[in-house]
Design an enzyme around this catalytic site. Structure first.
Site, mmCIF file in Angstrom:
data_model
loop_
_atom_site.group_PDB
_atom_site.id
_atom_site.type_symbol
_atom_site.label_atom_id
_atom_site.label_comp_id
_atom_site.label_asym_id
_atom_site.label_seq_id
_atom_site.Cartn_x
_atom_site.Cartn_y
_atom_site.Cartn_z
ATOM 1 N N GLU A 1 0.834 -1.205 0.000
ATOM 2 C CA GLU A 1 0.000 0.000 0.000
ATOM 3 C C GLU A 1 0.866 1.252 0.000
ATOM 4 O O GLU A 1 1.927 1.297 0.617
ATOM 5 C CB GLU A 1 -0.896 0.020 1.249
ATOM 6 N N ASN B 1 -6.093 5.672 15.230
ATOM 7 C CA ASN B 1 -7.034 5.364 14.144
ATOM 8 C C ASN B 1 -7.511 3.934 14.339
ATOM 9 O O ASN B 1 -6.681 3.022 14.393
ATOM 10 C CB ASN B 1 -6.344 5.496 12.781
ATOM 11 N N CYS C 1 -2.742 6.388 9.224
ATOM 12 C CA CYS C 1 -1.627 5.736 9.915
ATOM 13 C C CYS C 1 -2.097 4.463 10.590
ATOM 14 O O CYS C 1 -3.084 4.477 11.326
ATOM 15 C CB CYS C 1 -1.069 6.630 11.018
ATOM 16 N N GLY D 1 5.605 -1.671 7.079
ATOM 17 C CA GLY D 1 6.976 -2.124 7.313
ATOM 18 C C GLY D 1 7.782 -1.263 8.256
ATOM 19 O O GLY D 1 7.387 -0.152 8.617
ATOM 20 N N GLU D 2 8.935 -1.812 8.644
ATOM 21 C CA GLU D 2 9.850 -1.127 9.538
ATOM 22 C C GLU D 2 11.096 -0.732 8.728
ATOM 23 O O GLU D 2 11.928 -1.587 8.401
ATOM 24 C CB GLU D 2 10.203 -2.065 10.716
ATOM 25 N N CYS E 1 4.911 -6.531 7.987
ATOM 26 C CA CYS E 1 5.822 -5.989 8.998
ATOM 27 C C CYS E 1 5.989 -7.017 10.103
ATOM 28 O O CYS E 1 5.011 -7.624 10.536
ATOM 29 C CB CYS E 1 5.252 -4.695 9.578
HETATM 30 N N1 SAH Z 1 7.378 0.899 11.438
HETATM 31 C C1 SAH Z 1 7.517 2.310 11.437
HETATM 32 C C2 SAH Z 1 6.728 3.025 10.362
HETATM 33 C C3 SAH Z 1 5.305 2.578 10.081
HETATM 34 S S1 SAH Z 1 3.939 3.192 10.950
HETATM 35 C C4 SAH Z 1 7.189 2.877 12.798
HETATM 36 O O1 SAH Z 1 6.762 2.129 13.660
HETATM 37 O O2 SAH Z 1 7.430 4.059 13.026
HETATM 38 C C5 SAH Z 1 3.885 4.929 10.910
HETATM 39 C C6 SAH Z 1 3.267 5.490 12.197
HETATM 40 O O3 SAH Z 1 1.874 5.148 12.343
HETATM 41 C C7 SAH Z 1 3.969 4.936 13.419
HETATM 42 O O4 SAH Z 1 4.213 5.939 14.355
HETATM 43 C C8 SAH Z 1 2.935 3.945 13.906
HETATM 44 O O5 SAH Z 1 3.146 3.601 15.240
HETATM 45 C C9 SAH Z 1 1.650 4.702 13.650
HETATM 46 N N2 SAH Z 1 0.469 3.860 13.784
HETATM 47 C C10 SAH Z 1 0.394 2.515 13.683
HETATM 48 N N3 SAH Z 1 -0.874 2.095 13.914
HETATM 49 C C11 SAH Z 1 -1.616 3.193 14.172
HETATM 50 C C12 SAH Z 1 -3.011 3.428 14.444
HETATM 51 N N4 SAH Z 1 -3.879 2.415 14.480
HETATM 52 N N5 SAH Z 1 -3.410 4.699 14.640
HETATM 53 C C13 SAH Z 1 -2.536 5.732 14.549
HETATM 54 N N6 SAH Z 1 -1.223 5.582 14.268
HETATM 55 C C14 SAH Z 1 -0.763 4.323 14.077
#
Ligand code: SAH
Length: 360
Positions: A109, A305, A348, A176-177, A129
């Protein structure tokens, strides 16, 4: 590229067969110039190829009309490295989510997020991930593999072409990370900067924190922004939300971030998801402020979210504001991230592989 890269392999390939002929997307100007020369063409064709790939968004060598017909016919099947558009959905706020099919059939995505001022692309760095954060949809679908360089660059070109507008910002916040695919992400930062012309300062790499990887990233001396997904003001809450935090104490993560600031001179962004009655009390804000006192940083608050697998709640706006004001009262730079694309599961943490594979 050299001849050896396209010569028959002595051992069975361990990567997707297509990569036996490395895709052109992601290559630098000197690499493309070498490649055209190995194909018996003049060096200046390399510059043309570079422009057509990165500025015109050519999807096939057959599209490059400045090349001779005869040569185009010869190389038309050579992999450029573009993915296929599988699905596209537009949210009411104009955010567009793209499902892209990779050459091995996996789906990733990408999200295009327009504002009046700029177009931002949220790119994936892996298929799935492995981090399995409790609140994140991507982790629920498991992990498949790292993305290759061309698969990251393709995402940005796809959004740029679809919006018919230049991409100004790229955030590595999709599936992903990124720091588990660090070398490719660093190469992508250079390519987006040099070949597509996006300022490094407009690129953000978001990580949950992998021991030692922030230190390694610092040695790449990028001018991109590092965002760290903190999400908690103490170790017990953090390990409850992020399983991998068990192997990485909060204090060690913050030390590594401090070193990053010292080494790069760039401030770090801390992302903090607000989950109602889990980590959103004013005392959590005070605790967070204590950790970050004197730290060259900015806190980005992300109201949760919703995803279907877990029953966390998004806090009411007044609680979000109280948390923000408490940070400000403690002289911590902070803001609330505006939610985009929520209606189309493009916000996010809502990006996932499993449902998509089934074509939903
Ligand atoms: N793996 C990386 C990048 C991907 S997620 C990381 O963890 O930073 C990008 C951002 O969205 C991260 O801060 C993640 O924690 C956040 N995120 C993940 N799930 C979410 C949700 N359900 N609601 C809001 N933010 C979320």
């Amino acid at each position: 590229m050299t001849d050896s890269a396209i010569a028959p392999l002595a051992h069975p390939p361990t990567v997707e067969p297509e990569f036996a002929r490395p895709p052109l997307l992601g290559m630098t100007l000197p690499e493309l110039t070498d490649w055209v020369q190995t194909q018996g063409q003049s060096a200046y064709r390399g510059k043309q190829l570079y422009q057509w790939l990165y500025q015109q968004g050519a999807r096939s060598l057959a599209d490059i009309s400045v090349f001779s017909k005869a040569w185009r016919a010869e190389v038309q099947d050579y992999p450029v490295g573009r993915s296929q558009l599988h699905h596209r959905s537009v949210a009411p706020d104009g955010t567009i989510k793209y499902l892209l099919r990779l050459s091995d059939g996996h789906i990733i995505e990408t999200v295009g997020i327009p504002t009046d001022q700029r177009l931002t692309v949220c790119v994936s760095s892996q298929v799935g991930c492995p981090m399995a954060c409790d609140f994140c949809a991507t982790g629920k679908g498991g992990y498949v593999r790292n993305l290759a360089l061309h698969e990251i660059i393709d995402q940005v070109l796809t959004v740029q072409t679809d919006f018919e507008r230049r991409v100004a910002n790229v955030v590595f916040m999709g599936m992903g990370e990124p720091l588990l695919n660090r070398e490719t992400v660093v190469a992508a930062v250079h390519c987006l900067n040099q070949a597509i012309g996006i300022s490094q300062r407009s690129l953000t790499i978001s990580t949950v924190g992998i021991p030692g990887q922030i230190r390694r990233l610092a040695t790449a001396e990028l001018r991109a922004t590092l965002a760290v997904s903190l999400h908690a003001s103490n170790q017990p809450i953090r390990t409850q939300l992020i399983p991998s935090a068990r192997q990485y104490p909060l204090a060690d993560l913050l030390d590594e971030c401090r070193e990053y600031v010292q080494q790069t001179g760039r401030r770090v962004t801390f992302e903090y998801i607000l989950l109602a009655e889990v980590n959103d009390e004013p005392e959590h804000a005070v605790e967070l402020a204590q950790h970050l006192r004197g730290f060259q940083s900015h806190v980005n608050l992300i109201p949760y979210n919703p995803i279907s697998e877990v029953d966390y709640q998004r806090p009411p706006t007044r609680r979000v504001n109280t948390f923000l004001q408490t940070l400000h009262a403690h002289h911590i730079a902070a803001s609330v991230r505006q939610t985009r694309g929520l209606e189309k599961d493009a916000a996010c943490g809502q990006l996932r592989a499993s449902k998509i594979q089934a074509g939903q």
